[in-house]
Every structure is written in C-alpha cells, then in structure tokens.
Design a protein around this motif. Structure first.
Motif, PDB file in Angstrom:
ATOM      1  N   ALA A  16       0.816  -1.216   0.000  1.00  0.00           N
ATOM      2  CA  ALA A  16       0.000   0.000   0.000  1.00  0.00           C
ATOM      3  C   ALA A  16       0.848   1.265   0.000  1.00  0.00           C
ATOM      4  O   ALA A  16       0.324   2.359  -0.190  1.00  0.00           O
ATOM      5  CB  ALA A  16      -0.932   0.003   1.205  1.00  0.00           C
ATOM      6  N   PHE A  17       2.143   1.123   0.237  1.00  0.00           N
ATOM      7  CA  PHE A  17       3.006   2.303   0.346  1.00  0.00           C
ATOM      8  C   PHE A  17       4.052   2.377  -0.764  1.00  0.00           C
ATOM      9  O   PHE A  17       5.004   3.147  -0.664  1.00  0.00           O
ATOM     10  CB  PHE A  17       3.695   2.330   1.714  1.00  0.00           C
ATOM     11  CG  PHE A  17       2.756   2.651   2.839  1.00  0.00           C
ATOM     12  CD1 PHE A  17       2.485   3.955   3.194  1.00  0.00           C
ATOM     13  CD2 PHE A  17       2.118   1.638   3.525  1.00  0.00           C
ATOM     14  CE1 PHE A  17       1.607   4.248   4.214  1.00  0.00           C
ATOM     15  CE2 PHE A  17       1.232   1.913   4.550  1.00  0.00           C
ATOM     16  CZ  PHE A  17       0.971   3.227   4.900  1.00  0.00           C
ATOM     17  N   ASP A  19       3.838   3.605  -3.836  1.00  0.00           N
ATOM     18  CA  ASP A  19       3.939   4.928  -4.479  1.00  0.00           C
ATOM     19  C   ASP A  19       4.489   5.971  -3.517  1.00  0.00           C
ATOM     20  O   ASP A  19       5.181   6.904  -3.925  1.00  0.00           O
ATOM     21  CB  ASP A  19       2.597   5.358  -5.085  1.00  0.00           C
ATOM     22  CG  ASP A  19       1.487   5.446  -4.061  1.00  0.00           C
ATOM     23  OD1 ASP A  19       1.590   4.790  -3.011  1.00  0.00           O
ATOM     24  OD2 ASP A  19       0.514   6.174  -4.318  1.00  0.00           O
ATOM     25  N   ALA A  20       4.213   5.806  -2.209  1.00  0.00           N
ATOM     26  CA  ALA A  20       4.776   6.741  -1.226  1.00  0.00           C
ATOM     27  C   ALA A  20       6.298   6.603  -1.178  1.00  0.00           C
ATOM     28  O   ALA A  20       7.024   7.602  -1.095  1.00  0.00           O
ATOM     29  CB  ALA A  20       4.189   6.466   0.156  1.00  0.00           C
ATOM     30  N   LEU A  23       7.765   8.203  -4.221  1.00  0.00           N
ATOM     31  CA  LEU A  23       7.729   9.664  -4.100  1.00  0.00           C
ATOM     32  C   LEU A  23       8.833  10.153  -3.162  1.00  0.00           C
ATOM     33  O   LEU A  23       9.553  11.113  -3.471  1.00  0.00           O
ATOM     34  CB  LEU A  23       6.358  10.108  -3.582  1.00  0.00           C
ATOM     35  CG  LEU A  23       6.211  11.597  -3.255  1.00  0.00           C
ATOM     36  CD1 LEU A  23       6.403  12.452  -4.508  1.00  0.00           C
ATOM     37  CD2 LEU A  23       4.852  11.882  -2.627  1.00  0.00           C
ATOM     38  N   MET A  24       8.989   9.493  -2.012  1.00  0.00           N
ATOM     39  CA  MET A  24      10.011   9.937  -1.062  1.00  0.00           C
ATOM     40  C   MET A  24      11.406   9.800  -1.667  1.00  0.00           C
ATOM     41  O   MET A  24      12.272  10.655  -1.463  1.00  0.00           O
ATOM     42  CB  MET A  24       9.921   9.122   0.234  1.00  0.00           C
ATOM     43  CG  MET A  24       8.747   9.510   1.122  1.00  0.00           C
ATOM     44  SD  MET A  24       8.669  11.270   1.497  1.00  0.00           S
ATOM     45  CE  MET A  24      10.159  11.475   2.449  1.00  0.00           C
ATOM     46  N   VAL A  27      11.805  12.823  -4.010  1.00  0.00           N
ATOM     47  CA  VAL A  27      12.020  14.125  -3.374  1.00  0.00           C
ATOM     48  C   VAL A  27      13.350  14.164  -2.618  1.00  0.00           C
ATOM     49  O   VAL A  27      13.893  15.237  -2.371  1.00  0.00           O
ATOM     50  CB  VAL A  27      10.857  14.517  -2.425  1.00  0.00           C
ATOM     51  CG1 VAL A  27       9.558  14.600  -3.182  1.00  0.00           C
ATOM     52  CG2 VAL A  27      10.750  13.570  -1.256  1.00  0.00           C
ATOM     53  N   LEU A  28      13.881  13.001  -2.276  1.00  0.00           N
ATOM     54  CA  LEU A  28      15.184  12.971  -1.598  1.00  0.00           C
ATOM     55  C   LEU A  28      16.334  12.855  -2.597  1.00  0.00           C
ATOM     56  O   LEU A  28      17.492  12.684  -2.209  1.00  0.00           O
ATOM     57  CB  LEU A  28      15.232  11.804  -0.599  1.00  0.00           C
ATOM     58  CG  LEU A  28      14.344  11.984   0.643  1.00  0.00           C
ATOM     59  CD1 LEU A  28      14.269  10.693   1.439  1.00  0.00           C
ATOM     60  CD2 LEU A  28      14.855  13.123   1.516  1.00  0.00           C
TER      61      LEU A  28
ATOM     62  N   ARG B  61      13.695  17.172   3.477  1.00  0.00           N
ATOM     63  CA  ARG B  61      14.660  17.496   2.423  1.00  0.00           C
ATOM     64  C   ARG B  61      15.615  18.620   2.794  1.00  0.00           C
ATOM     65  O   ARG B  61      16.500  18.961   2.033  1.00  0.00           O
ATOM     66  CB  ARG B  61      13.903  17.900   1.143  1.00  0.00           C
ATOM     67  CG  ARG B  61      13.293  16.715   0.442  1.00  0.00           C
ATOM     68  CD  ARG B  61      12.053  17.102  -0.291  1.00  0.00           C
ATOM     69  NE  ARG B  61      10.972  17.378   0.668  1.00  0.00           N
ATOM     70  CZ  ARG B  61       9.751  17.722   0.347  1.00  0.00           C
ATOM     71  NH1 ARG B  61       9.443  17.889  -0.899  1.00  0.00           N
ATOM     72  NH2 ARG B  61       8.839  17.914   1.265  1.00  0.00           N
ATOM     73  N   ARG B 165      -0.604  10.502   3.443  1.00  0.00           N
ATOM     74  CA  ARG B 165      -1.123   9.135   3.256  1.00  0.00           C
ATOM     75  C   ARG B 165      -2.394   8.886   4.061  1.00  0.00           C
ATOM     76  O   ARG B 165      -2.744   7.726   4.323  1.00  0.00           O
ATOM     77  CB  ARG B 165      -0.046   8.110   3.676  1.00  0.00           C
ATOM     78  CG  ARG B 165       1.306   8.305   3.070  1.00  0.00           C
ATOM     79  CD  ARG B 165       1.288   8.283   1.569  1.00  0.00           C
ATOM     80  NE  ARG B 165       0.845   7.006   1.016  1.00  0.00           N
ATOM     81  CZ  ARG B 165       0.762   6.765  -0.276  1.00  0.00           C
ATOM     82  NH1 ARG B 165       1.054   7.703  -1.158  1.00  0.00           N
ATOM     83  NH2 ARG B 165       0.359   5.590  -0.704  1.00  0.00           N
TER      84      ARG B 165
END
Lengths: 68, 360
Positions: A16-17, A19-20, A23-24, A27-28, B61, B165
């Motif tokens: 369930a995570f 795509d999270a 994304l993280m 962005v990192l 970030r 989320r």
C-alpha cells in the motif's frame, strides 16, 4: 539515509506504500531507489504469515545489500 | 528587503488563474486569491518581515521555508495582511523539532495541524473564539487555517496520495484554527482562574505580561469529539464527561498519552468558574479520571492486542500539563469537545510568541 552514511541498506515497504516510497525517493534525490515490497496489511497478520513474509523479505533484501 | 524572488506567471484573467493553479496542484480544491506581488508584499509588511526571512527548515529534504513563500500561500488562502503574523508564527511552531512535522502530515492517521491563537493578535486578526469556534466561526480563523494547509501542500508536498497518506483524514484538514475567548465575551474567563493557554505555556500567567503577549500553539490533532452534558453544575461530573470522551478515544483509537485539547464553551465554563475551579484544577481532575485498563480493548473488538497486560492501567496524560485547556464556543449549549492527539507523544504541541525573532 543509511546509503548516504555509507551503510549498505535495503528498504522494505508494504504494497500500500509503494507509491509513497517512490515519491520519497524522488524528493530525496534518489529516483528509482530500489526497495523490497511485502504484502499489506501487517498488523492483522498472524504469526505464520509474518514469518513467511519476513523470510521472503530477507531473501529479497540480500541482492540490494550486496550490489551498488 | 522586500524584493520578491519567486517565479512569476502571467495569466489572462481570474478564471485562468484558477485553472492554472488547480492543474498544477497548487490549491486545496477551492478557488484561490491570485498572489500578486503587491498582495504578497502587503503581507510581509504587516509582519515586518523581509521576503528572505527564514521561517524554518523543512525536515525531510532540508528545504528552507522563507516568509515570502508563506506570504504567497496566505494571500491565496484569502488572508488579510493583519492575519499574516499568525500564519507565519504557526509555520515557525510547526517547524520546531519537537513537532515532528513529517509524521502527522504524512501518516495514515489523518491528523491536521490545529492552530490555537492567544493574545492581542487574535483581535487584530479578527478572530472571535465564539460561535462555531471549531469550524467556520469567522473569516480570520477560516483563512488562517486554510493558509496553513496551503503551505503544507505547496511548501511540503503534503498532497493526499502524495506525502499525505491519510486513510480518512477529517474536515479540519481544510483548516483547523481556534481562538481562545480570553476576554469572557461569551462566558466567564477570569484570568486569575483561567489564564490563557498561551500565557500558561509561555510561563507568563499571573505576571506583568499576562494577556499582553500574542502566541500561537500548534497541535497535531484528530477531529474534535463533541459531547453533551447540560444536566449538572458539578465540576466533577462535567469533567467526568470530558474524561469519558478521552477514554472513548483511547479505547477506539489510541491508548498512548499525548497532548489532548479540551475545549470548554461558556455554559459549562460558567459552572466550573462559579465553583472556583481553575484550569489547573481542571487538568488535575481529568488527569486522574482519563485512564483505562488494557483489557477494555477486549470490549471493543481489540482483544488480540490485550495479551497478558490486561490489568495494566494507561493514563491519557503523562502529566496534567499535557492537557491543553481552551475556553471557546458560543454562549449557549451544554456541549464540550475533546481533540485527541495524532499519535501519543510522537508529536508535541509547540507554542511560539507572535513576533518573536527566532535565531536572531
């Protein structure tokens, strides 16, 4: 974070995570960073299910830890 | 200096602004006020802040959050310039280490940032703390709460399905801002018994600066839980209903102690004040009563996690001061509300004075 500190690392996410996690990573500044995916949810899984997921996750982590 | 450095976009008309902002994911779904340079400068001037003032550093970030960026989102939210000092102070508080901003804004738990405003800045901003205090009560609270949300979206990428989320979220995520009724406009709030939340947390209560310092308190919060008890004047009974509502949250949601907020409207507040109960007395009573045994989970379908600790007692508060007591609400009605924390002490409430220069 572990990789940035020079520590071989392998991330594990439940399905369930996914795509999270993608994304993280983006962005990192680590787009495409590989990680292992296991079934979701965890909290309602029985001991046998958890053991099996852990075994599969450990196998999947190994190549991530020994390749650059 | 008020030289703005953000990228500028030339758009034909108001409708084009709306469509462009929606398409780029820069809004919360509602129309926005176009953040023209003049409007952004007016915000900064109201807070006497240079555009490049560092409000804080985004925790994941390491991105610098400047006053200019907060001002842009405040204009978009519909804020007037006199409300901007509250917004920028809220962001300052949210970026304090102990708030752990990434946790409550990314979690499936679906918390929102509750902004509680104290001191003269409330009135300057046009906040009342009266009717419908927890949602839609006045323009200022609505716009300040929305500005905080737009900052989360545009400065921290906290968009549903992205960083955010939340499984369900709650209506407060659109904006969650509350002013305390310090003057007793809608019910008795004597400062000697009921000092403002900001004065208490900044250790100003009872001193020469009491009531003179504006402050903003941010709390990672779930939706309010409203209850009713208008059939008693006894402080013990009124507070037992508050404690029961907290226990319900512990049984159904999270057993871990943290910063619960307790909103006390005038009708119930009058009974407490008439009996001579101070905020400290209220906290002490709720601290004693808001606790549960782990085996109670077995009554609500959570027997699987009772284990062998069924007789262990869990308090809702680690100490009485973890409870944030706020006087607010319209004049009539035997209602009260409890606002639970996002998840125990993973995030701590943070109070920052308005206009205070951090790291100067």
């Amino acid at each position: 974070m572990g990789e940035q500190a020079g520590l071989p690392s392998a991330g594990i996410m439940t399905s369930a995570f996914v795509d999270a996690a993608e994304l993280m990573a983006r962005v990192l500044g680590a787009e495409g960073y590989p990680f292992v995916t296991i079934e979701h949810p965890m909290a309602s899984a029985g001991p046998g299910e958890l053991h099996e997921r852990g075994r599969r996750a450990a196998e999947a982590c190994l190549p991530l830890l020994v390749t650059g | 200096m008020l030289e703005l450095t953000s990228k500028r976009h030339e758009l034909d008309d108001f409708a084009a602004v709306q469509e462009q902002f929606h398409e780029r994911g820069w809004t919360d779904g509602l129309p926005v006020v176009p953040p023209t340079p003049d409007a952004v400068v007016a915000m900064l001037e109201a807070a006497l802040l240079p555009a490049d003032h560092l409000v804080g550093v985004e925790p994941v970030r390491g991105r610098a959050i400047t006053a200019e960026k907060v001002a842009i989102n405040s204009v978009m939210a519909g804020c007037r310039p006199e409300q901007f000092p509250v917004v920028v102070t809220a962001l300052t508080a949210m970026l304090a280490d102990e708030f752990q901003l990434h946790g409550p804004t990314a979690s499936t738990g679906g918390a929102a940032v509750l902004v509680i405003v104290n001191g003269p800045a409330r009135r300057e901003a046009g906040m009342s703390g009266g009717f419908s205090a927890l949602g839609g009560g006045d323009r200022a609270a609505t716009c300040i709460g929305r500005a905080v949300r737009l900052c989360l979206i545009n400065l921290f990428d906290v968009r549903p399905g992205g960083i955010d989320r939340s499984t369900l979220g709650h209506p407060g995520k659109l904006g969650y801002c509350l002013a305390e009724d310090e003057e007793g406009e809608f019910g008795p709030t004597p400062a000697e018994l009921w000092p403002s939340l900001g004065d208490e947390r900044l250790d100003l209560a009872g001193g020469p600066e009491a009531g003179l310092v504006s402050s903003v308190t941010v709390v990672a919060s779930l939706a309010p839980r409203q209850f009713m008890n208008e059939w008693t004047k006894a402080p013990e009974e009124i507070l037992d209903t508050y404690a029961a509502e907290i226990r319900a949250n512990m049984r159904h949601y999270s057993i871990w102690p943290g910063n619960y907020v307790m909103v006390v409207p005038p009708q119930l507040r009058a009974h407490l004040v008439a009996a001579g109960w101070s905020k400290a007395d209220v906290r002490a009573r709720v601290y004693e009563r808001a606790r549960m045994l782990r085996r109670e989970w077995g009554e609500v379908g959570k027997g699987a996690v009772v284990g062998d600790k069924g007789e262990r007692e869990y308090p809702a508060l680690e100490d009485p001061d973890q409870l944030l007591v706020v006087a607010a609400g319209g004049p009539a009605g035997g209602f009260g509300a409890v606002i639970p924390p996002w998840l125990g002490t993973r995030s701590h409430a943070v109070t920052v004075p308005v206009g205070a220069c951090v790291n100067c």
